[in-house]
Design a protein around this motif. Structure first.
Motif, PDB file in Angstrom:
ATOM      1  N   GLY A  99      14.444 -11.064 -80.712  1.00 32.83           N
ATOM      2  CA  GLY A  99      13.300 -10.831 -81.628  1.00 32.83           C
ATOM      3  C   GLY A  99      11.985 -10.808 -80.870  1.00 32.83           C
ATOM      4  O   GLY A  99      11.946 -10.737 -79.640  1.00 32.83           O
ATOM      5  N   MET A 100      10.957 -10.845 -81.625  1.00 38.28           N
ATOM      6  CA  MET A 100       9.598 -10.792 -81.083  1.00 38.28           C
ATOM      7  C   MET A 100       9.264 -12.098 -80.353  1.00 38.28           C
ATOM      8  O   MET A 100       9.554 -13.162 -80.875  1.00 38.28           O
ATOM      9  N   PRO A 101       8.671 -12.032 -79.163  1.00 43.13           N
ATOM     10  CA  PRO A 101       8.292 -13.280 -78.505  1.00 43.13           C
ATOM     11  C   PRO A 101       7.222 -14.002 -79.323  1.00 43.13           C
ATOM     12  O   PRO A 101       6.325 -13.374 -79.867  1.00 43.13           O
ATOM     13  N   THR A 102       7.394 -15.314 -79.415  1.00 44.91           N
ATOM     14  CA  THR A 102       6.436 -16.103 -80.193  1.00 44.91           C
ATOM     15  C   THR A 102       5.733 -17.100 -79.300  1.00 44.91           C
ATOM     16  O   THR A 102       6.366 -17.826 -78.553  1.00 44.91           O
ATOM     17  N   TYR A 117       0.662 -11.732 -86.386  1.00 49.35           N
ATOM     18  CA  TYR A 117       1.356 -10.757 -85.554  1.00 49.35           C
ATOM     19  C   TYR A 117       0.334  -9.804 -84.965  1.00 49.35           C
ATOM     20  O   TYR A 117      -0.540  -9.313 -85.674  1.00 49.35           O
ATOM     21  N   ARG A 118       0.453  -9.596 -83.653  1.00 46.00           N
ATOM     22  CA  ARG A 118      -0.479  -8.685 -82.987  1.00 46.00           C
ATOM     23  C   ARG A 118       0.249  -7.929 -81.903  1.00 46.00           C
ATOM     24  O   ARG A 118       0.916  -8.530 -81.085  1.00 46.00           O
ATOM     25  N   ASN A 119       0.089  -6.636 -81.889  1.00 45.83           N
ATOM     26  CA  ASN A 119       0.826  -5.790 -80.950  1.00 45.83           C
ATOM     27  C   ASN A 119       2.305  -6.151 -81.042  1.00 45.83           C
ATOM     28  O   ASN A 119       2.866  -6.114 -82.118  1.00 45.83           O
ATOM     29  N   ASP A 120       2.927  -6.539 -79.926  1.00 37.77           N
ATOM     30  CA  ASP A 120       4.353  -6.858 -79.986  1.00 37.77           C
ATOM     31  C   ASP A 120       4.588  -8.345 -79.873  1.00 37.77           C
ATOM     32  O   ASP A 120       5.595  -8.778 -79.339  1.00 37.77           O
ATOM     33  N   GLU A 121       3.660  -9.121 -80.414  1.00 44.37           N
ATOM     34  CA  GLU A 121       3.725 -10.553 -80.212  1.00 44.37           C
ATOM     35  C   GLU A 121       3.434 -11.294 -81.514  1.00 44.37           C
ATOM     36  O   GLU A 121       2.634 -10.846 -82.324  1.00 44.37           O
ATOM     37  N   ALA A 122       4.120 -12.436 -81.681  1.00 44.47           N
ATOM     38  CA  ALA A 122       3.802 -13.308 -82.807  1.00 44.47           C
ATOM     39  C   ALA A 122       3.143 -14.569 -82.269  1.00 44.47           C
ATOM     40  O   ALA A 122       3.509 -15.059 -81.204  1.00 44.47           O
ATOM     41  N   ILE A 123       2.177 -15.051 -82.983  1.00 52.58           N
ATOM     42  CA  ILE A 123       1.564 -16.331 -82.628  1.00 52.58           C
ATOM     43  C   ILE A 123       1.782 -17.277 -83.787  1.00 52.58           C
ATOM     44  O   ILE A 123       1.462 -16.970 -84.935  1.00 52.58           O
ATOM     45  N   LYS A 124       2.382 -18.429 -83.476  1.00 54.77           N
ATOM     46  CA  LYS A 124       2.557 -19.453 -84.496  1.00 54.77           C
ATOM     47  C   LYS A 124       1.528 -20.552 -84.259  1.00 54.77           C
ATOM     48  O   LYS A 124       1.533 -21.193 -83.205  1.00 54.77           O
ATOM     49  N   GLN A 141      -7.861 -15.758 -84.270  1.00 55.49           N
ATOM     50  CA  GLN A 141      -7.580 -14.629 -83.376  1.00 55.49           C
ATOM     51  C   GLN A 141      -8.134 -14.895 -81.971  1.00 55.49           C
ATOM     52  O   GLN A 141      -7.456 -14.706 -80.968  1.00 55.49           O
ATOM     53  N   ALA A 142      -9.361 -15.372 -81.916  1.00 57.99           N
ATOM     54  CA  ALA A 142     -10.019 -15.638 -80.636  1.00 57.99           C
ATOM     55  C   ALA A 142      -9.293 -16.744 -79.878  1.00 57.99           C
ATOM     56  O   ALA A 142      -9.139 -16.681 -78.655  1.00 57.99           O
ATOM     57  N   ILE A 143      -8.840 -17.750 -80.595  1.00 57.62           N
ATOM     58  CA  ILE A 143      -8.087 -18.824 -79.950  1.00 57.62           C
ATOM     59  C   ILE A 143      -6.786 -18.284 -79.382  1.00 57.62           C
ATOM     60  O   ILE A 143      -6.397 -18.613 -78.257  1.00 57.62           O
ATOM     61  N   GLY A 144      -6.145 -17.413 -80.143  1.00 55.87           N
ATOM     62  CA  GLY A 144      -4.920 -16.763 -79.655  1.00 55.87           C
ATOM     63  C   GLY A 144      -5.169 -15.984 -78.376  1.00 55.87           C
ATOM     64  O   GLY A 144      -4.356 -16.006 -77.456  1.00 55.87           O
ATOM     65  N   GLU A 145      -6.316 -15.323 -78.300  1.00 56.22           N
ATOM     66  CA  GLU A 145      -6.624 -14.531 -77.112  1.00 56.22           C
ATOM     67  C   GLU A 145      -6.982 -15.395 -75.909  1.00 56.22           C
ATOM     68  O   GLU A 145      -6.724 -15.027 -74.776  1.00 56.22           O
ATOM     69  N   LYS A 146      -7.588 -16.548 -76.165  1.00 56.30           N
ATOM     70  CA  LYS A 146      -8.015 -17.417 -75.055  1.00 56.30           C
ATOM     71  C   LYS A 146      -6.887 -18.279 -74.510  1.00 56.30           C
ATOM     72  O   LYS A 146      -6.980 -18.795 -73.403  1.00 56.30           O
ATOM     73  N   THR A 147      -5.846 -18.491 -75.321  1.00 54.46           N
ATOM     74  CA  THR A 147      -4.740 -19.336 -74.875  1.00 54.46           C
ATOM     75  C   THR A 147      -3.933 -18.612 -73.801  1.00 54.46           C
ATOM     76  O   THR A 147      -3.577 -17.458 -73.991  1.00 54.46           O
ATOM     77  N   PRO A 148      -3.669 -19.286 -72.696  1.00 51.93           N
ATOM     78  CA  PRO A 148      -2.874 -18.649 -71.641  1.00 51.93           C
ATOM     79  C   PRO A 148      -1.486 -18.256 -72.160  1.00 51.93           C
ATOM     80  O   PRO A 148      -0.825 -19.062 -72.819  1.00 51.93           O
ATOM     81  N   HIS A 149      -1.083 -17.030 -71.899  1.00 50.27           N
ATOM     82  CA  HIS A 149       0.240 -16.566 -72.298  1.00 50.27           C
ATOM     83  C   HIS A 149       1.200 -16.783 -71.142  1.00 50.27           C
ATOM     84  O   HIS A 149       0.894 -16.430 -70.024  1.00 50.27           O
TER      85      HIS A 149
END
Ligand code: GTP
Ligand code: MG
Length: 174
Positions: free
Chosen positions: A1-4, A49-56, A165-173
């Protein structure tokens, strides 16, 4: 599935600034005019959900009443991100937010992602632009502490999604 990607977020700030209302708007797209103060803390989750990624998001919504302040470290200790919230019409709540930021930097270090959130923008009408916490005071503080800043309204929904959204972007993937 989609990486979370899972991100633990804590909300801190004085009582009645709108922490639970921000979470309610984000999680359920709802608002309650008369919301009871939080007792202890509340835990909620939300996936985006953003692009091909899920953020929980695993969200700890803490209680702002002074008697609960000793519990806060339990909730922020393991958090990757913090929303430090104040009410833009209430200067006292801004000073309290400054204290929270300083406490986080002292006790958690600089790796925690902090977003400073000025809530209740809907209360600042065109007639009273001079009311509320002074813009320069907020900007100075954010520069000094290297924080991102958002102005939100849990009532109208303004900028609520954007903060997370901004927190999701700032968190290291990984
Ligand atoms: P504690 O749980 O005691 O720490 O308070 P809190 O920060 O969670 O505040 P809460 O979300 O309970 O909101 C307090 C009051 O402010 C409620 O009556 C909300 O309806 C109101 N409120 C919250 N956000 C907004 C907003 O953006 N605009 C307006 N006008 N009122 C808001
Ligand atoms: Mg609350």
């Amino acid at each position: 599935g989609m990486p979370t990607l899972t991100i633990k977020v804590v909300l801190l700030g004085e009582s009645a600034v709108g922490k639970s209302s921000i979470v309610l708007r984000f999680v359920s797209n709802d608002f309650a005019q008369s919301k009871e103060p939080t007792i202890g803390a509340a835990f909620l989750t939300k996936r985006i959900y953003r692009n091909d990624e899920a953020i929980k998001f695993e969200i700890w919504d803490t209680a702002g009443q002074e008697r609960f302040a000793p519990l806060a470290p339990m909730y922020y200790r393991n958090a990757q991100a913090a929303l430090v919230v104040f009410d833009i019409t209430n200067e006292q709540s801004f000073h309290k937010a400054q204290n929270w930021v300083e406490q986080l930097h002292e006790r958690v270090g600089n790796h925690i992602i902090i977003a400073l959130v000025g809530n209740k923008t809907d209360l600042l009408g065109m007639q009273n632009l001079n009311m509320g916490v002074k813009k320069e005071m907020i900007e100075d503080f954010c520069q000094r502490e290297n924080l991102s800043y958002f102005e939100t309204s849990a009532k109208t929904g303004e900028n609520i999604h954007e903060v997370f959204q901004a927190i999701g972007e700032k968190t290291p993937h990984p």
